[in-house]
Scaffold this active site. Structure first.
Site, PDB file in Angstrom:
ATOM      1  N   LYS A 126     -31.296  24.747  -7.243  1.00 55.31           N
ATOM      2  CA  LYS A 126     -31.040  24.265  -5.883  1.00 55.31           C
ATOM      3  C   LYS A 126     -31.045  22.753  -5.910  1.00 55.31           C
ATOM      4  O   LYS A 126     -31.638  22.151  -6.802  1.00 55.31           O
ATOM      5  CB  LYS A 126     -32.146  24.749  -4.937  1.00 55.31           C
ATOM      6  N   ASP A 166     -25.166  24.865   1.274  1.00 60.53           N
ATOM      7  CA  ASP A 166     -26.347  25.390   1.965  1.00 60.53           C
ATOM      8  C   ASP A 166     -26.351  24.639   3.309  1.00 60.53           C
ATOM      9  O   ASP A 166     -25.299  24.141   3.715  1.00 60.53           O
ATOM     10  CB  ASP A 166     -27.618  25.128   1.136  1.00 60.53           C
TER      11      ASP A 166
HETATM   12  N1  GLU Z   1     -27.091  28.547  -0.358  1.00 60.08           N
HETATM   13  C1  GLU Z   1     -26.808  29.937  -0.538  1.00 60.08           C
HETATM   14  C2  GLU Z   1     -28.092  30.687  -0.828  1.00 60.08           C
HETATM   15  O1  GLU Z   1     -29.126  30.330  -0.290  1.00 60.08           O
HETATM   16  C3  GLU Z   1     -25.678  30.187  -1.520  1.00 60.08           C
HETATM   17  C4  GLU Z   1     -25.883  29.649  -2.897  1.00 60.08           C
HETATM   18  C5  GLU Z   1     -24.651  29.790  -3.799  1.00 60.08           C
HETATM   19  O2  GLU Z   1     -23.650  30.331  -3.370  1.00 60.08           O
HETATM   20  O3  GLU Z   1     -24.763  29.334  -4.934  1.00 60.08           O
HETATM   21  O4  GLU Z   1     -28.122  31.677  -1.509  1.00 60.08           O
END
Ligand code: GLU
Length: 448
Positions: A126, A166
């Site tokens: 992340k 996100d």
């Molecule tokens: N931000 C999204 C999550 O919390 C998607 C992450 C992604 O697609 O890599 O899973």
């Protein structure tokens, strides 16, 4: 019997006393995998949990950019590369004023197990920045994104680390970042997901998270001999996840009756069920104001309740789709008093640990976000596959795959519940199912 997980929760508390969100998820996950740790003494010997709670790599950097007044601004940028046992680091970027390492580590830690549950080959990561795109001009957002990538580009790649969106990062931001990445590296590859479809993005990715949440809800209800047909749903947020959730709920015969924003919530007892009403969510989002109140200007039969959360409304389903720790103990008590039976978590960690416990002890089934919202990242992995193939998949194929993945996630959660005698505790079931696959992979890769 000695409590193995407590030892590691204490280590995390000692090492990161100023990261409450990270400690919250560590405590939740480790407590629930205790029976697995007891059944596998070899994990202890391999220092598995000790390694699991420490990110493999954490990148932190300066992001200088120039605003429209010609003034130099400096934000902080981060990428947490948490665990690559199952595949390249995979997870979104969050741009929001409150972003700091504790938030990104909570999200990165959750992502490890979420990604594992999908059954796909993706590790957990992340990243983000304390930059807030709200109220900034397109040119400012572009300059910020370009500066952010001018540093981050060296740490990411299709087989290394694949960022996505996100909160605060949507198609616009991903476009600017992939543009700058392509310019620096001279590569048009699958380093990014959540791209626009003309940039190699996946058809259906935008709605994937919300659709997946509703498929998961359907499986949960089916397990208890119930169905979505005719059910009222209290939904929070009005962003991408809420929009996808509401769209699919309506398609499967349920009746969403709320949305919310930082300004309060909308109660529409007639149901947010028509295309015009659902479209309004997109207008609210695009207004850049981050408020939901204008909904009532278009639909005067609905009510705007300022300064409150929608959890006080009685409904069959509660679906938080906004942010972490939205449902605290006070709200959980109101929900129980209203006879809450199903909480389906759409946002990441939307419920505090004590509120989850209280709800489960009082007859509410909790579908945890790691499982319920995994459809977004699962479709991101499909986007990686599509890019690697240099092809374009159609929506039908994506929807089919997404549905199968969500059914699979519920099945392995249910199996873990049965294996460890967890009853209705889907939170522990999902944590265990997610952990088992990561643990297996880590054991095979030695002490790394
Ligand atoms: N931000 C999204 C999550 O919390 C998607 C992450 C992604 O697609 O890599 O899973």
């Amino acid at each position: 019997m000695a409590n193995i997980s407590q030892k590691y929760i204490d280590i995390a508390k000692k090492n990161y006393p100023n990261e409450p969100e990270f400690l919250q998820t560590v405590e939740e996950v480790l407590t629930s995998i205790e029976p697995v740790l007891e059944a596998h003494p070899e994990y202890e010997k391999a220092g598995l949990v000790k390694r699991l709670i420490e990110p493999e790599r954490m990148i932190s950097f300066r992001v200088p950019w120039v605003d429209d007044n010609g003034e130099v601004q400096v934000n902080r940028g981060y990428r947490v590369q948490f665990n690559s046992a199952l595949g390249p680091y995979k997870g979104g970027l969050r741009f929001q004023a409150n972003v700091y390492p504790g938030i990104l580590k909570f999200l990165g830690f959750e992502q490890i197990f979420k990604n594992s549950l999908t059954g796909l080959p993706i590790g957990g990561g992340k990243g983000g920045s304390d930059f807030d795109p709200a109220g900034k001009s397109d040119a400012e957002v572009m300059r910020f994104c370009q500066s952010f990538i001018t540093e981050l580009y060296r740490h990411i790649g299709p087989n290394t680390d694949v960022p996505a969106g996100d909160m605060g990062v949507g198609g616009r931001e991903i476009g600017y970042m992939m543009g700058q990445f392509k310019r620096i590296t001279n590569q048009y590859d699958g380093t990014w997901t959540g791209k626009g479809t003309t940039n190699g993005g996946l058809n259906g990715r935008t709605e994937a998270t919300g659709f997946g949440i509703v498929f998961f809800a359907r499986e949960v209800l089916k397990h208890f001999g119930d169905s979505l047909e005719g059910k009222t749903a209290v939904v929070s947020g009005f962003g991408n996840v809420s929009w996808g959730t509401i769209t699919k709920l309506v398609e499967l015969g349920a009746k969403p009756i709320t949305i919310s924003g930082p300004d309060g919530y909308i109660l529409d007892e007639e149901g947010i069920t028509t295309p015009e009403k659902i479209e309004t969510l997109l207008e609210l989002r695009n207004s850049g104001k981050n408020i939901c109140a204008p909904y009532v200007d278009k639909f005067p039969n609905a009510k705007f309740i300022p300064g409150k959360r929608p959890w006080e409304v009685k409904a069959d389903l509660y679906m938080p789709c906004a942010m972490q720790n939205d449902i605290t103990m006070d709200w959980a008590k109101e929900m129980v008093a209203n006879g809450a039976r199903y909480l389906i978590e759409g946002a990441n960690m939307p419920t505090t640990n004590e509120a989850v416990q209280y709800l489960m002890e009082n007859g509410c089934v909790v579908a945890p976000s790691k499982a319920a919202n995994a459809g977004g990242v699962a479709c991101s992995c499909l986007e990686m596959a599509q890019n690697a193939e240099h092809l374009i998949w159609n929506k039908e194929r994506v929807y089919d795959e997404l549905e199968n993945i969500m059914v699979h996630i519920f099945k392995i959660t249910e199996e873990a519940c049965a294996k460890y005698d967890l009853g209705e505790n889907l939170v522990a079931g999902a944590n265990i199912a997610g952990f088992e696959r990561v643990a297996d992979a880590m054991m095979m890769q030695g002490i790394v």
